[in-house]
Motif scaffolding. Structure first.
Motif, PDB file in Angstrom:
ATOM      1  N   ALA A   1     -28.697  17.300  63.632  1.00 33.36           N
ATOM      2  CA  ALA A   1     -27.527  18.187  63.683  1.00 33.36           C
ATOM      3  C   ALA A   1     -26.676  17.971  64.917  1.00 33.36           C
ATOM      4  CB  ALA A   1     -27.980  19.645  63.621  1.00 33.36           C
TER       5      ALA A   1
ATOM      6  N   LYS B   1     -23.309  16.649  64.341  1.00 30.77           N
ATOM      7  CA  LYS B   1     -22.368  17.581  63.718  1.00 30.77           C
ATOM      8  C   LYS B   1     -21.744  17.022  62.437  1.00 30.77           C
ATOM      9  CE  LYS B   1     -21.266  19.699  68.196  1.00 30.77           C
ATOM     10  NZ  LYS B   1     -22.251  20.770  68.006  1.00 30.77           N
ATOM     11  N   ASP B   2     -22.529  16.229  61.693  1.00 34.48           N
ATOM     12  CA  ASP B   2     -22.016  15.671  60.441  1.00 34.48           C
ATOM     13  C   ASP B   2     -22.818  16.125  59.226  1.00 34.48           C
ATOM     14  OD1 ASP B   2     -24.317  14.282  61.004  1.00 34.48           O
ATOM     15  OD2 ASP B   2     -23.439  12.281  60.840  1.00 34.48           O
ATOM     16  N   ILE B   3     -23.696  17.120  59.402  1.00 31.33           N
ATOM     17  CA  ILE B   3     -24.496  17.643  58.295  1.00 31.33           C
ATOM     18  C   ILE B   3     -24.493  19.166  58.322  1.00 31.33           C
ATOM     19  CG2 ILE B   3     -26.014  15.623  58.128  1.00 31.33           C
ATOM     20  CD1 ILE B   3     -28.132  17.260  59.672  1.00 31.33           C
ATOM     21  N   ASP B   4     -24.780  19.742  57.173  1.00 28.33           N
ATOM     22  CA  ASP B   4     -24.959  21.190  57.065  1.00 28.33           C
ATOM     23  C   ASP B   4     -26.290  21.472  56.370  1.00 28.33           C
ATOM     24  OD1 ASP B   4     -22.636  22.354  58.211  1.00 28.33           O
ATOM     25  OD2 ASP B   4     -21.486  21.777  56.423  1.00 28.33           O
TER      26      ASP B   4
ATOM     27  N   VAL C   1     -30.455  19.261  53.712  1.00 26.48           N
ATOM     28  CA  VAL C   1     -29.134  19.153  54.332  1.00 26.48           C
ATOM     29  C   VAL C   1     -28.237  18.239  53.506  1.00 26.48           C
ATOM     30  CG1 VAL C   1     -30.182  19.467  56.603  1.00 26.48           C
ATOM     31  CG2 VAL C   1     -29.639  17.153  55.826  1.00 26.48           C
TER      32      VAL C   1
ATOM     33  N   ARG D   1     -24.255  16.020  53.795  1.00 23.91           N
ATOM     34  CA  ARG D   1     -23.184  15.544  54.676  1.00 23.91           C
ATOM     35  C   ARG D   1     -21.973  16.462  54.604  1.00 23.91           C
ATOM     36  NH1 ARG D   1     -22.864   9.563  52.554  1.00 23.91           N
ATOM     37  NH2 ARG D   1     -20.638  10.069  52.710  1.00 23.91           N
ATOM     38  N   LYS D   2     -21.322  16.658  55.738  1.00 23.57           N
ATOM     39  CA  LYS D   2     -20.155  17.531  55.790  1.00 23.57           C
ATOM     40  C   LYS D   2     -18.929  16.926  55.125  1.00 23.57           C
ATOM     41  CE  LYS D   2     -21.090  20.396  59.862  1.00 23.57           C
ATOM     42  NZ  LYS D   2     -20.602  20.801  61.197  1.00 23.57           N
ATOM     43  N   ASP D   3     -18.902  15.594  54.974  1.00 21.05           N
ATOM     44  CA  ASP D   3     -17.710  14.963  54.403  1.00 21.05           C
ATOM     45  C   ASP D   3     -17.672  15.037  52.880  1.00 21.05           C
ATOM     46  OD1 ASP D   3     -19.845  13.200  54.147  1.00 21.05           O
ATOM     47  OD2 ASP D   3     -18.630  11.403  54.478  1.00 21.05           O
TER      48      ASP D   3
ATOM     49  N   PRO E   1     -16.382  20.229  49.476  1.00 20.97           N
ATOM     50  CA  PRO E   1     -17.063  21.532  49.559  1.00 20.97           C
ATOM     51  C   PRO E   1     -17.413  22.130  48.201  1.00 20.97           C
ATOM     52  CG  PRO E   1     -15.242  21.451  51.109  1.00 20.97           C
ATOM     53  CD  PRO E   1     -15.135  20.213  50.260  1.00 20.97           C
TER      54      PRO E   1
ATOM     55  N   THR F   1     -20.440  20.321  47.047  1.00 17.68           N
ATOM     56  CA  THR F   1     -21.587  20.780  47.830  1.00 17.68           C
ATOM     57  C   THR F   1     -22.096  22.112  47.297  1.00 17.68           C
ATOM     58  OG1 THR F   1     -20.929  19.626  49.851  1.00 17.68           O
ATOM     59  CG2 THR F   1     -22.341  21.543  50.125  1.00 17.68           C
TER      60      THR F   1
ATOM     61  N   ASP G   1     -27.782  27.280  60.166  1.00 21.82           N
ATOM     62  CA  ASP G   1     -28.123  26.566  61.394  1.00 21.82           C
ATOM     63  C   ASP G   1     -28.838  27.469  62.401  1.00 21.82           C
ATOM     64  OD1 ASP G   1     -27.539  24.073  63.250  1.00 21.82           O
ATOM     65  OD2 ASP G   1     -26.935  25.846  64.398  1.00 21.82           O
TER      66      ASP G   1
END
Length: 313
Positions: A107, A110-113, A244, A246-248, A251, A254, A294
């Protein structure tokens, strides 16, 4: 490095060698289309000591996801958490199963949730770390281990494991034992089962592992005898392992992945129960996936930050 010294430098994690391994080993790429949606979803998981068993229980989950989302889903198994972390940073996979410690390491980019975690009655399900010895070792307490540490070998599991490294290491430090210097030798077995079997075989004096996939599981499999090992320490509850993404990733897509996991226990109970039996000797009733946040892992972060010489960035 002298025998008996352990170099623990987790620089997210093990650098260019592992990155090269991941880029070459994970043949399919994790690209996204113009809408931020993958043409094929690649799910990464640490294969543990028996990748075939891990694949057997997770491939049905992937097939169910494939049917529900209408996109091919591929399972990628790694030899350790480090490779999974590097794969998701390199955009070679889209979804990853991580432990608490491996999550906070990953984490930092800062590219995963975190999206899902096993829970019970709406709360995240906790587990524990154990430190154990052979029952005939003559070691009956952690005070005995501390007194004889210079003559003992100690075994962690994976460097990025929460219950197999971070938590027991923090405990050792708290009682005045430095894994770098206090023991005759300190090493990593590679997995929880390997740590247990190494101690049972008499190759290492003291080991640690999770209680979930721990001693009772190896007894059930017939790999060790009941009563062969003795637990000297049980940790406080540890927050569970997150899934988790990827943030890219788009949404809205996701959200579909989240809903798949949240509904897995109801829509595909046989697949979900089979996965739980893989994780637990006696799976608790009422387990299901719940939303992960998180902040659930702040306790793990604090523990890692408080351990001298443990590099997490």
């Amino acid at each position: 490095m002298k025998r008996g010294r352990m170099k623990v430098r987790l620089i997210v994690l093990w650098g260019m060698f592992l990155l090269s391994f991941v880029l070459n080993g994970c043949k399919s790429n994790g690209t996204l289309n113009s809408k931020g949606i993958p043409d094929k979803i690649i799910v990464g998981e640490f294969g543990g000591e028996n990748p075939a068993n891990t694949r057997e229980v997770l491939e049905p989950v992937c097939k169910a996801m494939e049917q529900e989302l209408g996109i091919p889903v591929q399972l990628y198994l790694s030899t350790d958490y480090a490779a999974i972390i590097e794969a998701i940073h390199a955009k070679k996979i889209h979804i990853a199963y991580l432990g608490g410690f491996s999550y906070i390491l990953a984490a930092q980019h800062k590219d995963i949730d975190p999206i899902a975690i096993l829970g019970q009655n709406g709360k995240e399900f906790a587990y524990h770390s154990n430190i154990f010895v052979k029952s005939n070792s003559g070691l009956n307490s952690m005070a005995d281990v501390k007194a004889r540490a210079k003559d003992l070998t100690f075994c962690f599991t994976d460097p990025a494991s929460t219950s197999g490294h971070l938590v027991p290491r923090g405990y050792l430090v708290s009682i005045g034992l430095d894994p770098l210097t206090s023991f005759k030798q300190t090493l990593f077995a590679g997995s929880h089962a390997a740590s247990i079997l190494t101690v049972a075989a008499g190759k290492v004096d003291v080991g640690c592992a999770t209680d979930d996939y721990g001693i009772d599981m190896q007894v059930k499999k017939g790999l060790i005898k009941k009563g062969e090992l003795k637990v000297l320490w049980v940790s406080d509850p540890i927050v569970g392992s997150p899934i988790v993404v990827r943030k890219d990733i788009n949404p809205a897509f996701t959200e579909k992945i989240k809903q798949f996991y949240f509904n897995l226990s109801k829509k595909h109970p046989e697949i979900f129960d089979n996965y739980l039996r893989f994780l637990y000797v006696n799976a608790p009733r009422g387990l299901c996936y719940i939303p992960a946040q998180d902040s659930m892992f702040n306790g793990v972060r604090k523990l890692a930050a408080n351990i001298r010489d443990l590099k997490t960035n």
